[in-house]
Design an enzyme around this catalytic site. Structure first.
Site, PDB file in Angstrom:
ATOM      1  N   ASN A  11      38.843  41.991  36.521  1.00  0.00           N
ATOM      2  CA  ASN A  11      38.377  40.736  37.134  1.00  0.00           C
ATOM      3  C   ASN A  11      37.175  41.159  37.988  1.00  0.00           C
ATOM      4  O   ASN A  11      37.347  41.873  38.984  1.00  0.00           O
ATOM      5  CB  ASN A  11      39.513  40.181  37.982  1.00  0.00           C
ATOM      6  CG  ASN A  11      39.340  38.749  38.458  1.00  0.00           C
ATOM      7  OD1 ASN A  11      40.195  38.286  39.200  1.00  0.00           O
ATOM      8  ND2 ASN A  11      38.295  38.052  38.079  1.00  0.00           N
ATOM      9  N   ASN A  72      33.138  30.777  42.306  1.00  0.00           N
ATOM     10  CA  ASN A  72      33.297  30.927  40.862  1.00  0.00           C
ATOM     11  C   ASN A  72      31.941  31.052  40.182  1.00  0.00           C
ATOM     12  O   ASN A  72      30.913  30.741  40.782  1.00  0.00           O
ATOM     13  CB  ASN A  72      34.017  29.705  40.287  1.00  0.00           C
ATOM     14  CG  ASN A  72      35.480  29.984  40.043  1.00  0.00           C
ATOM     15  OD1 ASN A  72      35.894  31.132  39.882  1.00  0.00           O
ATOM     16  ND2 ASN A  72      36.267  28.934  40.025  1.00  0.00           N
ATOM     17  N   CYS A  81      41.445  34.985  46.181  1.00  0.00           N
ATOM     18  CA  CYS A  81      41.619  35.696  44.917  1.00  0.00           C
ATOM     19  C   CYS A  81      42.207  37.057  45.235  1.00  0.00           C
ATOM     20  O   CYS A  81      41.607  37.843  45.976  1.00  0.00           O
ATOM     21  CB  CYS A  81      40.275  35.844  44.209  1.00  0.00           C
ATOM     22  SG  CYS A  81      40.348  36.910  42.759  1.00  0.00           S
ATOM     23  N   ASN A  83      42.602  39.665  43.352  1.00  0.00           N
ATOM     24  CA  ASN A  83      41.793  40.784  42.868  1.00  0.00           C
ATOM     25  C   ASN A  83      40.515  40.915  43.684  1.00  0.00           C
ATOM     26  O   ASN A  83      40.099  42.021  44.034  1.00  0.00           O
ATOM     27  CB  ASN A  83      41.448  40.587  41.384  1.00  0.00           C
ATOM     28  CG  ASN A  83      42.676  40.671  40.483  1.00  0.00           C
ATOM     29  OD1 ASN A  83      43.519  41.553  40.653  1.00  0.00           O
ATOM     30  ND2 ASN A  83      42.770  39.762  39.521  1.00  0.00           N
ATOM     31  N   GLU A 194      44.346  30.590  33.288  1.00  0.00           N
ATOM     32  CA  GLU A 194      43.963  30.212  34.648  1.00  0.00           C
ATOM     33  C   GLU A 194      43.395  28.802  34.673  1.00  0.00           C
ATOM     34  O   GLU A 194      42.518  28.456  33.872  1.00  0.00           O
ATOM     35  CB  GLU A 194      42.946  31.199  35.229  1.00  0.00           C
ATOM     36  CG  GLU A 194      43.577  32.491  35.690  1.00  0.00           C
ATOM     37  CD  GLU A 194      42.647  33.301  36.601  1.00  0.00           C
ATOM     38  OE1 GLU A 194      42.211  32.771  37.643  1.00  0.00           O
ATOM     39  OE2 GLU A 194      42.366  34.450  36.267  1.00  0.00           O
ATOM     40  N   ARG A 195      43.910  28.046  35.622  1.00  0.00           N
ATOM     41  CA  ARG A 195      43.462  26.663  35.819  1.00  0.00           C
ATOM     42  C   ARG A 195      41.946  26.602  35.937  1.00  0.00           C
ATOM     43  O   ARG A 195      41.360  27.309  36.764  1.00  0.00           O
ATOM     44  CB  ARG A 195      44.128  26.121  37.098  1.00  0.00           C
ATOM     45  CG  ARG A 195      43.741  24.710  37.472  1.00  0.00           C
ATOM     46  CD  ARG A 195      44.588  24.176  38.620  1.00  0.00           C
ATOM     47  NE  ARG A 195      44.446  24.962  39.845  1.00  0.00           N
ATOM     48  CZ  ARG A 195      44.911  24.569  41.031  1.00  0.00           C
ATOM     49  NH1 ARG A 195      45.558  23.421  41.144  1.00  0.00           N
ATOM     50  NH2 ARG A 195      44.746  25.337  42.089  1.00  0.00           N
ATOM     51  N   CYS A 203      45.185  38.018  36.918  1.00  0.00           N
ATOM     52  CA  CYS A 203      45.275  36.992  37.955  1.00  0.00           C
ATOM     53  C   CYS A 203      46.276  37.495  38.996  1.00  0.00           C
ATOM     54  O   CYS A 203      47.459  37.675  38.692  1.00  0.00           O
ATOM     55  CB  CYS A 203      45.756  35.672  37.343  1.00  0.00           C
ATOM     56  SG  CYS A 203      46.090  34.370  38.551  1.00  0.00           S
TER      57      CYS A 203
END
Lengths: 266, 266
Positions: A11, A72, A81, A83, A194-195, A203
């Site tokens: 990620n 994003n 997040c 990660n 993922e949404r 995730c």
């Protein structure tokens, strides 16, 4: 404009230092930076900015000097997040902005407490799970601040992530993340829809949700390794009800964006 | 280890300067650098090395000081790339390794002559086309050093690039690139199935092949714009039978790979 590229279980992020909160981080610039062919490339941007200089989170400044302003790839602001916050912590220490092995980092989801371990991994306190929410038949609902529905399947390889994931997301008010998980020799394995994104390599909140759901069903202990497509994460659901996520945080490169490129994209 | 990231019509490259030909550029390191999530990310690596220091091309050193050592993302050596050589030329001038607007660059396909235009585009002499080779019924064979078969279709949007491309490649001894092209308001439009790669955003030799085939069929003049998914290229098939490719060459960023990352991947 300086940047650092880093990733946690594949990620990946472009970190942009902004010590005086002067960076005009438009959606267009974020998208250009995250473009994998025409820009640097990444799942998102992590702006590194003093908490006290950002009104929306300035109340966290007494606890956490630096704010992880996560955007994003389309420019939209993201709360947190699992990660990204590991990579952010590694960046702060590598660039001399923090020291020691225990850090507090401001996020839109509140202050996150992070520990840099001797083996190079980073552990994040992801908070407490909650269990009241909608789930399709056969799935377990777990909130880790964001919603997850977890299916246990015999093997993740054949799981209908890309076919059922979008349908379940669309049928859930507000949307949801969807995990397919299986018991594996190493502990648990999972794939995630993922949404708002699609299937991804990893995730962090999803790994926590899967581990909590597995523990509730007696499929694992309260500390378990979770294999995601992008690598290996460790999850521990401690006796105080808090969930701790441990995983790698890799800094790949430091660099400077070309001035001509910036002129064309800013 | 320093690097520069650049692209031409979204065909992107990581340039690695190697002024004393000391870089141990293993397949594994190339693949790690080109990894879009765990590395810098790119379609390939362009090592920037003095021609005289590389035995396989040292004979070109009298004409061309710098050798474009192009490696695919899997590490394999590549002869020539019409998009890469433009970015390579732009890099040489931007980094003070060459000056003026006309450069000669050594490649595994011989010395390439390049011109940096006032509008920021770069023009490359791609050599002469050849027409003896296998093509499926309805397609035109054009060699630009590498083989192409060109189909003209009413619209590229619905062209069976990903379905017929691999079958045609597999059925052709030695493989082939496959282009689907159409007349467009701007000149020509095309999509390409690249031999050994799949559908890509752009292919410089493919654009030349399409323009030559269109000219032979009376679908365009000998100078024509070719829209590829990644942007716009210009092709001119001059009276001396040589084909000149013009397109953008963008330098995105300069950087340094992390020492710890290199230790883990070299």
């Amino acid at each position: 404009m300086r940047f650092t590229k880093g990733h946690g279980t594949a990620n990946d992020f472009v970190l942009l230092p902004d010590p005086d909160a002067s960076l005009a981080l438009t959606d267009a610039l974020v998208a250009a930076v995250c473009d994998r062919r025409r820009g640097v490339g990444g799942d998102g941007v992590l702006r590194v900015v003093p908490t006290a200089l950002v009104p929306e989170v300035a109340a966290q400044a007494r606890e956490a000097e630096w704010f992880m302003d996560y955007r994003n790839a389309d420019g939209g602001a993201v709360e947190m997040c699992g990660n990204g916050v590991r990579v952010f912590a590694r960046y702060l220490v590598a660039h001399g902005l923090a020291s020691g092995d225990a850090l507090a980092i401001a996020t839109r989801d509140g202050v996150k407490h992070v520990r840099l371990n001797d083996d190079g991994t980073v552990t994040v306190d992801m908070g407490t799970p909650a269990f009241e929410g909608p789930a399709p038949e056969g799935a377990t609902f777990v909130s880790m601040g964001n919603p997850h529905v977890v299916f246990f399947v015999p093997s993740v390889d054949a799981a209908p992530v890309a076919t059922r994931g979008p349908d379940i997301e669309a049928a859930t008010p507000g949307g949801t993340n969807v995990e397919y998980a299986a018991v594996s020799p190493r502990g648990l394995a999972m794939r995630v829809w993922e949404r708002g994104v699609g299937e991804t390599m990893s995730c962090g909140t999803g790994a926590c949700a899967v581990a909590v759901a597995a523990s509730l069903r007696g499929l694992s202990g309260r500390a378990v390794d979770v294999t995601v497509p992008g690598g290996l994460l460790g999850v521990e659901w401690r006796a105080d009800d808090r969930v701790y996520l441990t995983g790698p945080a890799v800094l790949v490169a430091d660099g400077t964006l070309s001035g001509a490129w910036l002129d064309a994209n800013a």
